[in-house]
Design a protein around this motif. Structure first.
Motif, PDB file in Angstrom:
ATOM      1  N   GLU A   1      10.771 -25.960   0.251  1.00 46.42           N
ATOM      2  CA  GLU A   1      11.115 -26.700  -0.969  1.00 46.42           C
ATOM      3  C   GLU A   1      10.739 -28.172  -0.819  1.00 46.42           C
ATOM      4  OE1 GLU A   1      14.829 -27.308  -4.070  1.00 46.42           O
ATOM      5  OE2 GLU A   1      15.245 -26.515  -2.071  1.00 46.42           O
ATOM      6  N   LYS A   2      10.946 -28.715   0.364  1.00 48.97           N
ATOM      7  CA  LYS A   2      10.579 -30.121   0.613  1.00 48.97           C
ATOM      8  C   LYS A   2       9.070 -30.306   0.562  1.00 48.97           C
ATOM      9  CE  LYS A   2      14.691 -31.094   3.276  1.00 48.97           C
ATOM     10  NZ  LYS A   2      15.290 -31.177   4.589  1.00 48.97           N
TER      11      LYS A   2
ATOM     12  N   PHE B   1       7.048 -28.429  -1.076  1.00 51.21           N
ATOM     13  CA  PHE B   1       6.643 -28.137  -2.453  1.00 51.21           C
ATOM     14  C   PHE B   1       6.695 -29.378  -3.355  1.00 51.21           C
ATOM     15  CE2 PHE B   1       7.148 -26.357  -6.752  1.00 51.21           C
ATOM     16  CZ  PHE B   1       6.059 -25.496  -6.789  1.00 51.21           C
ATOM     17  N   THR B   2       7.392 -30.433  -2.917  1.00 47.82           N
ATOM     18  CA  THR B   2       7.410 -31.656  -3.735  1.00 47.82           C
ATOM     19  C   THR B   2       5.985 -32.172  -3.958  1.00 47.82           C
ATOM     20  OG1 THR B   2       7.769 -33.084  -1.814  1.00 47.82           O
ATOM     21  CG2 THR B   2       9.724 -32.351  -3.022  1.00 47.82           C
TER      22      THR B   2
ATOM     23  N   LYS C   1       4.849 -30.247  -7.082  1.00 49.23           N
ATOM     24  CA  LYS C   1       5.627 -30.361  -8.323  1.00 49.23           C
ATOM     25  C   LYS C   1       4.962 -31.204  -9.405  1.00 49.23           C
ATOM     26  CE  LYS C   1      10.305 -29.450  -6.853  1.00 49.23           C
ATOM     27  NZ  LYS C   1      11.671 -29.941  -6.760  1.00 49.23           N
TER      28      LYS C   1
ATOM     29  N   ASP D   1      10.578 -22.568 -10.098  1.00 52.06           N
ATOM     30  CA  ASP D   1      11.908 -22.030 -10.389  1.00 52.06           C
ATOM     31  C   ASP D   1      12.082 -21.546 -11.821  1.00 52.06           C
ATOM     32  OD1 ASP D   1      11.840 -24.588 -11.444  1.00 52.06           O
ATOM     33  OD2 ASP D   1      13.834 -25.143 -10.713  1.00 52.06           O
TER      34      ASP D   1
ATOM     35  N   TYR E   1       9.363 -20.437   0.212  1.00 52.23           N
ATOM     36  CA  TYR E   1       9.980 -21.021  -0.981  1.00 52.23           C
ATOM     37  C   TYR E   1       9.549 -20.259  -2.237  1.00 52.23           C
ATOM     38  CZ  TYR E   1      11.012 -24.423  -4.651  1.00 52.23           C
ATOM     39  OH  TYR E   1      11.465 -25.026  -5.802  1.00 52.23           O
TER      40      TYR E   1
ATOM     41  N   GLN F   1      11.170 -16.801  -3.139  1.00 47.62           N
ATOM     42  CA  GLN F   1      12.476 -16.789  -3.810  1.00 47.62           C
ATOM     43  C   GLN F   1      12.335 -16.577  -5.306  1.00 47.62           C
ATOM     44  OE1 GLN F   1      15.301 -19.926  -1.792  1.00 47.62           O
ATOM     45  NE2 GLN F   1      13.363 -20.867  -2.376  1.00 47.62           N
TER      46      GLN F   1
END
Length: 126
Positions: free
Chosen positions: A29-30, A32-33, A36, A42, A120, A123
């Motif tokens: 997730e970190k 993936f910034t 973004k 999500d 990530y 999910q």
């Protein structure tokens, strides 16, 4: 012949990556910034890039409502489906895997970062 070589290399890279790096979705997730700016995982929303919600198992170049490059559509028609192997190869060097992709990102060079981003994305691909 090129397709066979591509899939053989993809399998090998995935096998090696899976053996040497445990996947960590929180760390992914970190990482993936970096993604973004152009992508959402999500929820099912296209931005500059296509939604990555449900990307695992999706045929390349097929998310509804997104205008893909001809190269990405051709990749999908040739059988490229997003799984750990293809994502590993693509995330390392998108332009090398799909010549002509619109994605400007140069790729993730760290195998651990790639594995974590894939964890990530998993999910949101169930």
């Amino acid at each position: 012949m090129r397709a066979i070589a591509f899939f053989a290399v993809t399998f090998l890279v995935t096998f090696i990556t899976d053996q040497s790096h445990a996947q960590d979705a929180a760390a992914g997730e970190k990482v993936f910034t970096k993604c973004k700016v152009c992508h959402v995982a999500d929820k099912d929303q296209n931005k500059v890039g296509p939604s990555l919600n449900g990307v695992i198992g999706r045929t390349a170049g097929t998310h509804p409502g997104f205008s893909y490059s001809q190269a990405m559509v051709a990749a999908g028609k040739s059988g490229v489906k997003w799984d750990e192997a293809t994502l590993t190869t693509y995330l390392h060097d998108p332009k090398a895997m799909v010549k002509g992709t619109k994605m400007a990102f140069v790729g993730l060079k760290d195998d651990k970062d790639v594995a974590n981003v894939i964890a990530y994305l998993k999910q949101f691909s169930k």
